[in-house]
Design an enzyme around this catalytic site. Sequence first.
Site, PDB file in Angstrom:
ATOM      1  N   LYS A  38      21.550  43.709  40.639  1.00  0.00           N
ATOM      2  CA  LYS A  38      20.241  43.566  39.962  1.00  0.00           C
ATOM      3  C   LYS A  38      20.016  42.134  39.514  1.00  0.00           C
ATOM      4  CE  LYS A  38      22.012  43.017  35.609  1.00  0.00           C
ATOM      5  NZ  LYS A  38      21.979  41.777  34.887  1.00  0.00           N
TER       6      LYS A  38
ATOM      7  N   GLY B  10      26.440  38.091  36.288  1.00  0.00           N
ATOM      8  CA  GLY B  10      25.143  38.391  35.688  1.00  0.00           C
ATOM      9  C   GLY B  10      24.239  39.215  36.593  1.00  0.00           C
TER      10      GLY B  10
ATOM     11  N   GLY C 206      29.764  44.780  38.578  1.00  0.00           N
ATOM     12  CA  GLY C 206      30.769  45.691  38.019  1.00  0.00           C
ATOM     13  C   GLY C 206      30.125  46.962  37.481  1.00  0.00           C
ATOM     14  N   SER C 207      28.996  46.810  36.847  1.00  0.00           N
ATOM     15  CA  SER C 207      28.278  47.976  36.320  1.00  0.00           C
ATOM     16  C   SER C 207      27.795  48.862  37.467  1.00  0.00           C
ATOM     17  CB  SER C 207      27.080  47.517  35.488  1.00  0.00           C
ATOM     18  OG  SER C 207      27.506  46.634  34.483  1.00  0.00           O
TER      19      SER C 207
ATOM     20  N   ASP D 234      24.525  48.055  31.104  1.00  0.00           N
ATOM     21  CA  ASP D 234      23.625  48.043  32.262  1.00  0.00           C
ATOM     22  C   ASP D 234      24.109  48.948  33.406  1.00  0.00           C
ATOM     23  OD1 ASP D 234      25.547  46.348  33.225  1.00  0.00           O
ATOM     24  OD2 ASP D 234      24.234  44.616  33.493  1.00  0.00           O
TER      25      ASP D 234
HETATM   26  C1  LIG Z   1      23.268  41.455  28.754  1.00  0.00           C
HETATM   27  C2  LIG Z   1      23.348  41.877  30.201  1.00  0.00           C
HETATM   28  C3  LIG Z   1      21.918  41.798  30.791  1.00  0.00           C
HETATM   29  O1  LIG Z   1      21.751  42.394  31.998  1.00  0.00           O
HETATM   30  O2  LIG Z   1      24.224  40.953  30.825  1.00  0.00           O
HETATM   31  P1  LIG Z   1      24.900  40.804  32.272  1.00  0.00           P
HETATM   32  O3  LIG Z   1      26.210  41.558  32.202  1.00  0.00           O
HETATM   33  O4  LIG Z   1      23.988  41.379  33.281  1.00  0.00           O
HETATM   34  O5  LIG Z   1      25.129  39.352  32.443  1.00  0.00           O
HETATM   35  C4  LIG Z   1      23.869  43.315  30.303  1.00  0.00           C
HETATM   36  O6  LIG Z   1      22.998  44.197  29.650  1.00  0.00           O
HETATM   37  C5  LIG Z   1      25.261  43.499  29.759  1.00  0.00           C
HETATM   38  O7  LIG Z   1      25.685  44.769  30.205  1.00  0.00           O
HETATM   39  P2  LIG Z   1      27.245  45.126  30.449  1.00  0.00           P
HETATM   40  O8  LIG Z   1      27.871  44.061  31.287  1.00  0.00           O
HETATM   41  O9  LIG Z   1      27.271  46.538  30.917  1.00  0.00           O
HETATM   42  O10 LIG Z   1      27.780  44.967  28.995  1.00  0.00           O
HETATM   43  P3  LIG Z   1      28.725  45.906  28.096  1.00  0.00           P
HETATM   44  O11 LIG Z   1      29.957  46.185  28.866  1.00  0.00           O
HETATM   45  O12 LIG Z   1      27.933  47.036  27.535  1.00  0.00           O
HETATM   46  O13 LIG Z   1      29.027  44.913  26.909  1.00  0.00           O
HETATM   47  C6  LIG Z   1      29.933  43.846  27.007  1.00  0.00           C
HETATM   48  C7  LIG Z   1      29.872  43.088  25.691  1.00  0.00           C
HETATM   49  O14 LIG Z   1      28.652  42.328  25.620  1.00  0.00           O
HETATM   50  C8  LIG Z   1      28.101  42.358  24.322  1.00  0.00           C
HETATM   51  N1  LIG Z   1      26.779  43.008  24.352  1.00  0.00           N
HETATM   52  C9  LIG Z   1      26.365  43.694  25.458  1.00  0.00           C
HETATM   53  C10 LIG Z   1      25.099  44.263  25.501  1.00  0.00           C
HETATM   54  C11 LIG Z   1      24.267  44.105  24.358  1.00  0.00           C
HETATM   55  N2  LIG Z   1      23.024  44.607  24.335  1.00  0.00           N
HETATM   56  N3  LIG Z   1      24.710  43.431  23.269  1.00  0.00           N
HETATM   57  C12 LIG Z   1      25.941  42.857  23.247  1.00  0.00           C
HETATM   58  O15 LIG Z   1      26.310  42.231  22.266  1.00  0.00           O
HETATM   59  C13 LIG Z   1      29.093  43.103  23.462  1.00  0.00           C
HETATM   60  O16 LIG Z   1      29.968  42.144  22.900  1.00  0.00           O
HETATM   61  C14 LIG Z   1      29.853  43.971  24.463  1.00  0.00           C
HETATM   62  O17 LIG Z   1      31.167  44.278  24.028  1.00  0.00           O
HETATM   63  N1  LIG Z   2      34.440  47.057  39.215  1.00  0.00           N
HETATM   64  C1  LIG Z   2      34.422  45.852  38.662  1.00  0.00           C
HETATM   65  N2  LIG Z   2      33.869  44.819  39.319  1.00  0.00           N
HETATM   66  C2  LIG Z   2      33.804  43.591  38.739  1.00  0.00           C
HETATM   67  N3  LIG Z   2      34.287  43.294  37.531  1.00  0.00           N
HETATM   68  C3  LIG Z   2      34.870  44.282  36.827  1.00  0.00           C
HETATM   69  C4  LIG Z   2      34.941  45.594  37.360  1.00  0.00           C
HETATM   70  N4  LIG Z   2      35.557  46.362  36.439  1.00  0.00           N
HETATM   71  C5  LIG Z   2      35.820  45.570  35.383  1.00  0.00           C
HETATM   72  N5  LIG Z   2      35.436  44.313  35.603  1.00  0.00           N
HETATM   73  C6  LIG Z   2      35.512  43.209  34.631  1.00  0.00           C
HETATM   74  O1  LIG Z   2      34.172  43.052  34.117  1.00  0.00           O
HETATM   75  C7  LIG Z   2      33.836  41.682  33.927  1.00  0.00           C
HETATM   76  C8  LIG Z   2      32.433  41.289  34.406  1.00  0.00           C
HETATM   77  O2  LIG Z   2      31.840  42.224  35.262  1.00  0.00           O
HETATM   78  P1  LIG Z   2      30.615  41.902  36.235  1.00  0.00           P
HETATM   79  O3  LIG Z   2      29.827  43.154  36.349  1.00  0.00           O
HETATM   80  O4  LIG Z   2      31.076  41.278  37.479  1.00  0.00           O
HETATM   81  O5  LIG Z   2      29.786  40.801  35.481  1.00  0.00           O
HETATM   82  P2  LIG Z   2      28.278  40.789  34.991  1.00  0.00           P
HETATM   83  O6  LIG Z   2      28.121  41.948  34.042  1.00  0.00           O
HETATM   84  O7  LIG Z   2      28.141  39.430  34.337  1.00  0.00           O
HETATM   85  O8  LIG Z   2      27.409  40.932  36.211  1.00  0.00           O
HETATM   86  C9  LIG Z   2      34.910  40.895  34.637  1.00  0.00           C
HETATM   87  O9  LIG Z   2      35.535  40.112  33.646  1.00  0.00           O
HETATM   88  C10 LIG Z   2      35.887  41.880  35.269  1.00  0.00           C
HETATM   89  O10 LIG Z   2      37.221  41.580  34.976  1.00  0.00           O
END
Ligand SMILES: C[C@@](CO)(OP(=O)(O)O)[C@H](O)COP(=O)(O)OP(=O)(O)OC[C@H]1O[C@@H](n2ccc(N)nc2=O)[C@H](O)[C@@H]1O
Ligand SMILES: Nc1ncnc2c1ncn2[C@@H]1O[C@H](COP(=O)(O)OP(=O)(O)O)[C@@H](O)[C@H]1O
Length: 314
Positions: free
Chosen positions: A9, A99, A103-104, A137
């Site tokens: 995404k 980003g 992974g999600s 996400d």
């Molecule tokens: C902020 C976004 C925007 O799309 O970043 P990206 O991961 O895509 O870069 C996402 O929602 C990320 O989603 P995801 O990667 O599933 O995050 P989570 O595992 O739920 O959270 C990882 C950590 O990010 C912080 N977190 C995440 C989401 C949120 N609304 N507030 C937070 O403060 C928290 O410290 C949490 O422990």
């Molecule tokens: N299936 C997976 N694929 C990628 N990263 C993973 C996965 N499971 C756990 N992780 C951990 O999650 C972190 C970030 O995940 P990722 O989804 O790639 O990043 P973002 O949320 O920024 O898109 C990494 O530090 C990685 O070690």
Amino acid sequence: MTTVRSYSKINLGLHIGPPRPDGYHHLATIYQTIELHDLVTVTATVSGETSITLRCQHPGVPCDERNTAYKAVAMALDALETKAAVEIAIDKRLPVQGGIGAGSANAAAAILALEAELGRQLTANARLALAGGVGSDVPMFLIGGTMLGIERGEETFPLPDLPSFHIVTAFPEVGVSTPQAFRDWDATLTQNAENDRLIEFRRRVAMAFAGQPGVSGKAGDLAEEPLLALVRTGLENDFETVVFPQQPSLRALKSALEEGSLYSALSGSGSSLFGLYCTEEAAQAAQQRVRSLGCEARQTRTLPRSEYWATMFI
Ligand SMILES: C[C@@](CO)(OP(=O)(O)O)[C@H](O)COP(=O)(O)OP(=O)(O)OC[C@H]1O[C@@H](n2ccc(N)nc2=O)[C@H](O)[C@@H]1O
Ligand SMILES: Nc1ncnc2c1ncn2[C@@H]1O[C@H](COP(=O)(O)OP(=O)(O)O)[C@@H](O)[C@H]1O
């Protein structure tokens, strides 16, 4: 054996609100699924005891219970009150910590593949709740297309699909830690009005997708494309404020993507960036500019909801 395309995404605008009592942040964003994907393969057989093994060739991806797909499968088996021997294989083609939610997406794909393997389904409510427990996400990958994400990002609502645009993604080698990016945002802020910005963004999204006048302040733009309406009134990703000063090379990549684009930005907390283009020629030119800066660039396109579901299972 069930193999699923684990699509990724981009975020079309992202506003961060105040921290919540649970440590997460309120946010408001538009999620858009795109064609780039990993492949997730699940094999599951009902058994007296549960065992889960996971393989992935990428050194940055944990292969144990820290993996999002592993977590999702363990939680789904519990919710289904089933014990099974499960093998998960992730063919990682997308950046880690990029980003783009790779992974999600792996977690959502694993849930859907597990259900197919077992011939059983969670209720839609249970599936979305479980996905939100794996990551903020993850639920959006159970909806697909163009979506509004609110609360901590896990409450996701389908929006009318945007038309399919050409995209160029830039994948810098650097990764950005999402929790660290949120901490950096907190450190730079006086946050009094932050909730107001989230509410205002949500209202602008509602008006833009309803095709209502008043989004640009001008009469007569009822039929305006929602994306153009949003871009005209400012479509920002708050993470750029904290990530660009730390990684100045990303600014140059954004400029390279900007020329000829409808919109370009950091995706999520980065480090991936993207540009949206009306023509393939404009996308090709942007891809060349990004590559000439020494950064990996891929051409792809946005994936509307119907196509997302129609092409997911291989
Ligand atoms: C902020 C976004 C925007 O799309 O970043 P990206 O991961 O895509 O870069 C996402 O929602 C990320 O989603 P995801 O990667 O599933 O995050 P989570 O595992 O739920 O959270 C990882 C950590 O990010 C912080 N977190 C995440 C989401 C949120 N609304 N507030 C937070 O403060 C928290 O410290 C949490 O422990
Ligand atoms: N299936 C997976 N694929 C990628 N990263 C993973 C996965 N499971 C756990 N992780 C951990 O999650 C972190 C970030 O995940 P990722 O989804 O790639 O990043 P973002 O949320 O920024 O898109 C990494 O530090 C990685 O070690």
